[in-house]
Design a protein around this motif. Structure first.
Motif, PDB file in Angstrom:
ATOM      1  N   UNK A 102      43.720  40.505  28.453  1.00 16.06           N
ATOM      2  CA  UNK A 102      44.046  40.476  29.881  1.00 16.06           C
ATOM      3  C   UNK A 102      43.355  39.306  30.574  1.00 16.06           C
ATOM      4  N   UNK A 103      42.124  39.018  30.165  1.00 18.54           N
ATOM      5  CA  UNK A 103      41.409  37.908  30.775  1.00 18.54           C
ATOM      6  C   UNK A 103      42.086  36.576  30.529  1.00 18.54           C
ATOM      7  N   UNK A 104      42.587  36.355  29.316  1.00 23.75           N
ATOM      8  CA  UNK A 104      43.268  35.096  28.999  1.00 23.75           C
ATOM      9  C   UNK A 104      44.531  34.938  29.844  1.00 23.75           C
ATOM     10  N   UNK A 105      45.296  36.012  29.963  1.00 23.19           N
ATOM     11  CA  UNK A 105      46.543  35.941  30.737  1.00 23.19           C
ATOM     12  C   UNK A 105      46.257  35.651  32.212  1.00 23.19           C
ATOM     13  N   UNK A 106      45.379  36.439  32.825  1.00 26.31           N
ATOM     14  CA  UNK A 106      45.111  36.281  34.259  1.00 26.31           C
ATOM     15  C   UNK A 106      44.378  34.971  34.552  1.00 26.31           C
ATOM     16  N   UNK A 107      43.452  34.570  33.674  1.00 26.99           N
ATOM     17  CA  UNK A 107      42.733  33.317  33.897  1.00 26.99           C
ATOM     18  C   UNK A 107      43.684  32.124  33.816  1.00 26.99           C
ATOM     19  N   UNK A 108      44.666  32.200  32.915  1.00 24.47           N
ATOM     20  CA  UNK A 108      45.646  31.115  32.819  1.00 24.47           C
ATOM     21  C   UNK A 108      46.478  31.007  34.089  1.00 24.47           C
ATOM     22  N   UNK A 109      46.924  32.157  34.597  1.00 25.82           N
ATOM     23  CA  UNK A 109      47.748  32.146  35.814  1.00 25.82           C
ATOM     24  C   UNK A 109      46.935  31.656  37.010  1.00 25.82           C
ATOM     25  N   UNK A 110      45.761  32.239  37.219  1.00 24.29           N
ATOM     26  CA  UNK A 110      44.928  31.862  38.372  1.00 24.29           C
ATOM     27  C   UNK A 110      44.481  30.407  38.260  1.00 24.29           C
ATOM     28  N   UNK A 111      44.036  29.999  37.063  1.00 25.55           N
ATOM     29  CA  UNK A 111      43.581  28.626  36.888  1.00 25.55           C
ATOM     30  C   UNK A 111      44.684  27.609  37.113  1.00 25.55           C
ATOM     31  N   UNK A 256      38.131  63.266  39.144  1.00 20.44           N
ATOM     32  CA  UNK A 256      39.580  63.228  39.055  1.00 20.44           C
ATOM     33  C   UNK A 256      40.011  63.615  37.648  1.00 20.44           C
ATOM     34  N   UNK A 257      41.201  64.187  37.566  1.00 19.16           N
ATOM     35  CA  UNK A 257      41.795  64.579  36.290  1.00 19.16           C
ATOM     36  C   UNK A 257      43.187  63.979  36.206  1.00 19.16           C
ATOM     37  N   UNK A 258      43.510  63.422  35.033  1.00 18.33           N
ATOM     38  CA  UNK A 258      44.831  62.852  34.813  1.00 18.33           C
ATOM     39  C   UNK A 258      44.918  61.406  35.251  1.00 18.33           C
ATOM     40  N   UNK A 259      46.066  60.804  34.982  1.00 20.29           N
ATOM     41  CA  UNK A 259      46.300  59.422  35.348  1.00 20.29           C
ATOM     42  C   UNK A 259      45.560  58.441  34.467  1.00 20.29           C
ATOM     43  N   UNK A 260      45.605  57.184  34.880  1.00 23.88           N
ATOM     44  CA  UNK A 260      44.934  56.104  34.156  1.00 23.88           C
ATOM     45  C   UNK A 260      43.689  55.691  34.919  1.00 23.88           C
ATOM     46  N   UNK A 261      42.596  55.492  34.181  1.00 24.47           N
ATOM     47  CA  UNK A 261      41.320  55.130  34.796  1.00 24.47           C
ATOM     48  C   UNK A 261      40.937  53.705  34.436  1.00 24.47           C
ATOM     49  N   UNK A 262      40.625  52.920  35.457  1.00 28.22           N
ATOM     50  CA  UNK A 262      40.030  51.604  35.264  1.00 28.22           C
ATOM     51  C   UNK A 262      38.582  51.710  35.722  1.00 28.22           C
ATOM     52  N   UNK A 263      37.653  51.698  34.783  1.00 32.78           N
ATOM     53  CA  UNK A 263      36.251  51.927  35.104  1.00 32.78           C
ATOM     54  C   UNK A 263      35.685  50.759  35.901  1.00 32.78           C
ATOM     55  N   UNK A 264      34.609  50.981  36.678  1.00 30.15           N
ATOM     56  CA  UNK A 264      33.981  49.866  37.397  1.00 30.15           C
ATOM     57  C   UNK A 264      33.480  48.780  36.454  1.00 30.15           C
ATOM     58  N   UNK A 265      32.988  49.172  35.276  1.00 29.65           N
ATOM     59  CA  UNK A 265      32.488  48.191  34.319  1.00 29.65           C
ATOM     60  C   UNK A 265      33.611  47.288  33.819  1.00 29.65           C
ATOM     61  N   UNK A 266      34.739  47.899  33.489  1.00 28.07           N
ATOM     62  CA  UNK A 266      35.881  47.101  33.022  1.00 28.07           C
ATOM     63  C   UNK A 266      36.393  46.187  34.123  1.00 28.07           C
ATOM     64  N   UNK A 267      36.514  46.719  35.337  1.00 31.94           N
ATOM     65  CA  UNK A 267      37.023  45.917  36.452  1.00 31.94           C
ATOM     66  C   UNK A 267      36.086  44.747  36.743  1.00 31.94           C
ATOM     67  N   UNK A 268      34.776  44.993  36.767  1.00 35.83           N
ATOM     68  CA  UNK A 268      33.814  43.922  37.056  1.00 35.83           C
ATOM     69  C   UNK A 268      33.843  42.858  35.970  1.00 35.83           C
ATOM     70  N   UNK A 269      33.906  43.291  34.700  1.00 38.31           N
ATOM     71  CA  UNK A 269      33.938  42.323  33.601  1.00 38.31           C
ATOM     72  C   UNK A 269      35.212  41.494  33.638  1.00 38.31           C
ATOM     73  N   UNK A 270      36.345  42.142  33.872  1.00 35.08           N
ATOM     74  CA  UNK A 270      37.619  41.413  33.891  1.00 35.08           C
ATOM     75  C   UNK A 270      37.663  40.416  35.046  1.00 35.08           C
ATOM     76  N   UNK A 271      37.256  40.854  36.236  1.00 37.82           N
ATOM     77  CA  UNK A 271      37.277  39.955  37.393  1.00 37.82           C
ATOM     78  C   UNK A 271      36.318  38.791  37.178  1.00 37.82           C
ATOM     79  N   UNK A 272      35.122  39.075  36.658  1.00 33.06           N
ATOM     80  CA  UNK A 272      34.154  38.015  36.434  1.00 33.06           C
ATOM     81  C   UNK A 272      34.640  36.978  35.434  1.00 33.06           C
ATOM     82  N   UNK A 273      35.182  37.440  34.313  1.00 37.15           N
ATOM     83  CA  UNK A 273      35.684  36.507  33.301  1.00 37.15           C
ATOM     84  C   UNK A 273      36.852  35.686  33.828  1.00 37.15           C
ATOM     85  N   UNK A 274      37.755  36.328  34.558  1.00 34.13           N
ATOM     86  CA  UNK A 274      38.934  35.621  35.070  1.00 34.13           C
ATOM     87  C   UNK A 274      38.527  34.569  36.098  1.00 34.13           C
TER      88      UNK A 274
END
Length: 397
Positions: A102-111, A256-274
């Motif tokens: 995901x980081x490669x895809x988003x970093x390419x688009x944003x960059x 919360x129960x159910x659905x898809x979870x994006x953890x704060x750690x994953x979100x922070x790492x992805x945003x930082x790398x991108x």
């Protein structure tokens, strides 16, 4: 009567071994260097094994089949503490691949967008893009990860006071919860159809390119690709029974129960790398575009092409030949920089193996697993990017 004399083949001069022969000297030097490297490797390995045996430390990878006994907070594949260390390490590898892809895809688009913005004739847009590049490139990535993690966790409330901007969407200090498809065969078939559509679109583009070289007329790749990306997933969804169940998260008790979870750690790492990698990619894109001769742009303008078409059809295809090699290095850096995830608690391969070697005491094997994982991913990216770079290179006729 004249006797015919037998024709003898000319005698080959004998090869004399002489130190004055540069080939002989080169061969001797290579043998000596190879022997030295082999001796150093043998010394290090034998010394390490001897020290481990003296301290009664077990060696080998047999520990991988033992029960891990520790939980992993985030996993895309099924995992429990009763599973083996092998399964736990597989979870870490999948988590690393997830954020890297995901980081490669988003970093390419944003960059790419930032790089084009730096060349904008609009003074404000160009200056804002320049400020972004200079700030992101000159602040260490580790500090950026701490910043994004604090921003996500400290400025959001608990589950009971979670933000609810849209029905089924919740933002809290536990992460982001959003609706997701329920487990059903139809959704799996739709995903397979999506992957098949991607492969067929690439095949159509290849055939179209060959036809254009041969006859000057290609195939309508864009329309065929859109049709494939719509028809094949829908067909898979229908074959699987056309399921419509959506798993919507609900607040029960204190979580919360159910659905898809994006953890704060994953979100922070992805945003930082991108955000960090996109700054470097922006400079690569900018320099690649500026390396294209201005005569190409002037010729396209003379044909009456709009500015957007000039950039998309004339400038970028030529700039790619300059952009791709340094872009490969940035992709590799992003993958390796993902190892900083351990600093904010995201369970990547480094974090999982660290826990494993702390429990088993087999640090050498653990480090070897981490090195092998990153080496495999990096070499795979390099092979693909080198193939793509060769594919788009100019071919002399």
């Amino acid at each position: 009567m004249a006797h015919s004399s037998e024709q003898r083949p000319p005698a080959h001069p004998r090869t004399r071994l002489s130190w004055n022969d540069p080939k002989i000297r080169a061969l001797v030097y290579q043998v000596i260097a190879l022997a030295a490297v082999g001796w150093v490797a043998w010394f290090l390995i034998s010394n390490t094994l001897n020290n481990l045996a003296t301290r009664n430390i077990a060696t080998g990878f047999g520990f991988l089949d033992r029960e891990s006994g520790f939980a992993i907070g985030e996993s895309l594949i099924a995992y429990t503490p009763a599973d083996t260390y092998r399964r736990a390490i597989a979870v870490g590898i999948v988590n690393t691949l997830r954020v890297a892809a995901l980081g490669i895809v988003f970093a390419t688009v944003v960059g790419t967008l930032i790089g084009i913005a730096r060349l904008s004739k609009n003074w404000l847009i160009a200056k804002l893009a320049s400020i972004y590049v200079e700030v992101m490139r000159n602040v260490p990535l580790l500090l950026q990860l701490f910043f994004w993690y604090a921003l996500i966790t400290e400025n959001t409330a608990g589950p009971r006071q979670a933000l609810n901007p849209l029905p089924g969407f919740f933002i809290s200090n536990r992460g982001v919860k959003l609706p997701w498809v329920a487990e059903a065969a139809g959704f799996d078939y739709a995903l397979y159809g999506l992957l098949l559509a991607l492969l067929l679109t690439l095949l159509v583009a290849h055939v179209s390119r060959k036809r254009r070289y041969q006859s000057g007329r290609g195939l309508p790749t864009g329309r065929i690709g859109v049709a494939l990306f719509i028809a094949l997933p829908v067909a898979g969804w229908l074959i699987g029974g056309a399921p419509t169940q959506i798993d919507v998260p609900e607040l029960r008790g204190f979580n919360f129960v159910g659905g898809l979870t994006l953890s704060p750690e994953f979100a922070a790492l992805l945003v930082g790398l991108v955000m960090y990698t996109a700054a470097f990619i922006a400079e690569i894109v900018r320099s690649g575009i500026q390396a294209v001769p201005k005569g190409q742009t002037e010729a396209a303008n003379a044909l009456g092409l709009r500015a957007s078409l000039v950039l998309r059809l004339v400038v970028l295809p030529q700039a790619l030949r300059i952009i791709v090699p340094p872009m490969t290095s940035q992709y590799l850096n992003l993958v390796k920089n993902s190892s900083l995830a351990v600093a904010i608690g995201y369970p990547d391969i480094v974090s999982v193996v660290n826990t494993t070697l702390n429990q088993t005491g087999q640090a050498i094997e653990g480090v070897m697993i981490i090195m092998a994982a990153y080496l495999t991913v990096s070499l795979t990216i390099s092979v693909f990017m080198n193939w793509y770079n060769k594919h788009i290179a100019l071919v002399e006729r």
